[in-house]
Write an enzyme that holds these catalytic residues in place. Sequence first.
Site, short mmCIF file in Angstrom:
data_model
loop_
_atom_site.label_atom_id
_atom_site.label_comp_id
_atom_site.label_asym_id
_atom_site.label_seq_id
_atom_site.Cartn_x
_atom_site.Cartn_y
_atom_site.Cartn_z
N TYR A 68 0.82 -1.22 0.00
CA TYR A 68 0.00 0.00 0.00
C TYR A 68 0.85 1.27 0.00
CZ TYR A 68 -3.99 -2.97 0.11
OH TYR A 68 -4.91 -3.91 -0.26
N GLN A 90 -14.77 0.92 -6.85
CA GLN A 90 -14.03 -0.12 -6.12
C GLN A 90 -12.58 0.33 -5.96
OE1 GLN A 90 -15.17 -4.28 -7.77
NE2 GLN A 90 -15.68 -2.82 -9.37
N ASP A 121 -7.75 4.62 -5.35
CA ASP A 121 -7.04 5.84 -5.74
C ASP A 121 -7.97 7.04 -5.58
OD1 ASP A 121 -8.49 6.45 -8.25
OD2 ASP A 121 -7.56 4.64 -9.04
N HIS A 176 -14.34 0.07 -1.42
CA HIS A 176 -13.21 -0.75 -0.96
C HIS A 176 -12.16 0.09 -0.21
CE1 HIS A 176 -14.11 -4.12 -4.11
NE2 HIS A 176 -14.93 -4.14 -3.08
N THR A 231 -14.41 -2.87 -14.89
CA THR A 231 -14.28 -3.88 -13.82
C THR A 231 -14.49 -5.27 -14.39
OG1 THR A 231 -15.16 -4.64 -11.69
CG2 THR A 231 -16.68 -3.38 -13.07
N SER A 232 -13.72 -6.23 -13.87
CA SER A 232 -13.76 -7.60 -14.39
C SER A 232 -15.00 -8.36 -13.93
CB SER A 232 -12.50 -8.36 -13.96
OG SER A 232 -12.42 -8.37 -12.55
C1 BJW Z 1 -10.11 -1.59 -18.97
C2 BJW Z 1 -9.00 -0.90 -19.35
C3 BJW Z 1 -9.23 0.31 -19.98
C4 BJW Z 1 -8.28 -2.66 -18.46
N1 BJW Z 1 -10.47 0.71 -20.17
N2 BJW Z 1 -11.34 -1.16 -19.18
C5 BJW Z 1 -17.32 -17.02 -3.76
C6 BJW Z 1 -18.40 -16.50 -4.46
C7 BJW Z 1 -18.81 -15.19 -4.25
C8 BJW Z 1 -18.15 -14.37 -3.37
C9 BJW Z 1 -17.08 -14.88 -2.69
C10 BJW Z 1 -16.67 -16.19 -2.88
N3 BJW Z 1 -15.59 -16.42 -2.08
C11 BJW Z 1 -15.31 -15.28 -1.41
C12 BJW Z 1 -16.20 -14.34 -1.76
C13 BJW Z 1 -16.27 -12.95 -1.31
C14 BJW Z 1 -15.14 -12.11 -1.85
C15 BJW Z 1 -15.03 -12.31 -3.37
O1 BJW Z 1 -15.74 -11.73 -4.15
N4 BJW Z 1 -14.07 -13.15 -3.81
C16 BJW Z 1 -13.94 -13.43 -5.24
C17 BJW Z 1 -12.47 -13.39 -5.63
C18 BJW Z 1 -14.63 -14.74 -5.54
N5 BJW Z 1 -15.48 -10.74 -1.56
C19 BJW Z 1 -15.19 -10.19 -0.41
O2 BJW Z 1 -14.56 -10.78 0.45
C20 BJW Z 1 -15.72 -8.80 -0.16
N6 BJW Z 1 -16.43 -8.75 1.05
C21 BJW Z 1 -17.55 -9.47 1.23
O3 BJW Z 1 -18.00 -10.20 0.37
O4 BJW Z 1 -18.13 -9.26 2.45
C22 BJW Z 1 -19.32 -10.00 2.77
C23 BJW Z 1 -20.58 -9.38 2.25
C24 BJW Z 1 -21.72 -10.13 2.26
C25 BJW Z 1 -22.91 -9.62 1.78
C26 BJW Z 1 -22.96 -8.31 1.32
C27 BJW Z 1 -21.84 -7.58 1.31
C28 BJW Z 1 -20.65 -8.12 1.77
C29 BJW Z 1 -14.58 -7.80 -0.04
C30 BJW Z 1 -13.87 -7.61 -1.34
C31 BJW Z 1 -12.65 -6.71 -1.14
C32 BJW Z 1 -11.90 -6.56 -2.45
N7 BJW Z 1 -10.67 -5.96 -2.20
C33 BJW Z 1 -9.77 -5.69 -3.33
C34 BJW Z 1 -8.37 -5.31 -2.77
C35 BJW Z 1 -8.42 -4.19 -1.82
C36 BJW Z 1 -8.36 -2.84 -2.50
C37 BJW Z 1 -7.00 -2.56 -3.10
O5 BJW Z 1 -5.97 -3.02 -2.59
O6 BJW Z 1 -6.97 -1.82 -4.10
O7 BJW Z 1 -10.32 -4.70 -4.17
S1 BJW Z 1 -9.54 -7.09 -4.41
C38 BJW Z 1 -9.37 -6.15 -5.89
O8 BJW Z 1 -10.42 -6.57 -6.78
C39 BJW Z 1 -9.68 -4.69 -5.48
C40 BJW Z 1 -10.62 -4.28 -6.57
O9 BJW Z 1 -11.42 -3.18 -6.11
C41 BJW Z 1 -11.40 -5.52 -6.84
C42 BJW Z 1 -12.08 -5.55 -8.18
O10 BJW Z 1 -11.15 -5.51 -9.21
P1 BJW Z 1 -11.48 -4.72 -10.55
O11 BJW Z 1 -11.59 -3.28 -10.23
O12 BJW Z 1 -12.61 -5.33 -11.25
O13 BJW Z 1 -10.11 -4.90 -11.36
P2 BJW Z 1 -9.66 -6.11 -12.32
O14 BJW Z 1 -8.20 -6.00 -12.48
O15 BJW Z 1 -10.20 -7.39 -11.88
O16 BJW Z 1 -10.39 -5.79 -13.70
C43 BJW Z 1 -10.10 -4.65 -14.47
C44 BJW Z 1 -10.98 -4.66 -15.70
O17 BJW Z 1 -10.70 -3.47 -16.43
C45 BJW Z 1 -10.71 -5.83 -16.65
O18 BJW Z 1 -11.96 -6.40 -17.07
C46 BJW Z 1 -10.01 -5.22 -17.85
O19 BJW Z 1 -10.35 -5.80 -19.09
C47 BJW Z 1 -10.54 -3.80 -17.80
N8 BJW Z 1 -9.65 -2.80 -18.35
N9 BJW Z 1 -7.87 -1.67 -18.98
C48 BJW Z 1 -11.51 -0.09 -19.76
N10 BJW Z 1 -8.20 1.05 -20.42
#
Ligand code: BJW
Length: 232
Positions: free
Chosen positions: A60, A94, A97, A112, A180-181
């Site tokens: 971080y 999410q 930044d 997040h 977002t993915s």
């Molecule tokens: C472009 C581009 C360009 C590129 N133009 N596009 C099984 C099933 C369901 C859920 C779970 C499960 N097992 C566990 C869970 C829960 C878990 C989860 O979802 N896990 C999965 C991996 C399965 N989730 C949690 O634990 C969350 N909490 C939770 O569920 O609490 C309980 C609850 C219950 C009921 C209601 C509510 C809550 C917490 C999740 C915390 C995520 N934290 C992170 C890291 C911390 C932040 C940080 O350090 O920055 O957050 S993980 C990481 O992924 C980060 C992001 O915010 C998050 C999402 O990623 P994002 O933004 O989608 O990025 P990418 O890289 O995945 O995708 C980028 C996209 O952009 C791609 O598609 C590219 O193609 C595209 N792209 N360039 C347009 N120029």
Amino acid sequence: MTSMKKAEQKIVVLTGAGISAESGLSTFRDNNGLWENHRVEEVATPEAFDRNPDLVHGFYNRRRQALSEVKPNAAHLKLAEIEPLYQSFLLVTQNVDDLHERAGSQNLIHMHGELLKKRCVLCHQVSHQRNDLSVESICQYCHQQGTLRPHIVWFGEMPLLMNEIMLALMQCDLFVSIGTSGTVYPAAGFVEVANQSGAHTVELNLEASEQASQFKESFHGPASSVVGDYFN
Ligand code: BJW
């Protein structure tokens, strides 16, 4: 729905790492999902922080430092520009930044957490943070050492302001997901909630996301062009 004027529409926009990619910040699932040979799940969990706080602080600290080298791109600026045109506009990011704020977005939820904030695990105070954090840092409120952590939502933790987000999703006419993915829940499930609320749902992403089939419309390309084209 598309015949409604912007001034009559309630909109929720969800953004992910892809919107900041063209500003120079890496997405999570680039490089085989690795950050310096660590999977994001290995550094973004409370267990990882308990096991190896230096590694997690390092992750971080570097990302916080990188914020001074980047600036909002055309997609961030477009979202700020169009916000006042809608009856209601909620931007849920999410991303940890600060590029949406710097672009001028007002009604913004960082579900997040934020790189520029820290939290004390003892007294729970959240405060601004620009410099590096370490296990030696001292909480300015309770004066204890080693109790500060990044104000970030890690896997297994509850994302922030979920009630406000769910309420807005249940009331919106238009839901737009950008860069977002669709792999991390609960954000990945927002399109389903918006669909059930009768909203029009649109994906703007570089490629089809995991949730692509759920959206009523999809436009694929870099955010800097697809966001501008969609909202023009
Ligand atoms: C472009 C581009 C360009 C590129 N133009 N596009 C099984 C099933 C369901 C859920 C779970 C499960 N097992 C566990 C869970 C829960 C878990 C989860 O979802 N896990 C999965 C991996 C399965 N989730 C949690 O634990 C969350 N909490 C939770 O569920 O609490 C309980 C609850 C219950 C009921 C209601 C509510 C809550 C917490 C999740 C915390 C995520 N934290 C992170 C890291 C911390 C932040 C940080 O350090 O920055 O957050 S993980 C990481 O992924 C980060 C992001 O915010 C998050 C999402 O990623 P994002 O933004 O989608 O990025 P990418 O890289 O995945 O995708 C980028 C996209 O952009 C791609 O598609 C590219 O193609 C595209 N792209 N360039 C347009 N120029």
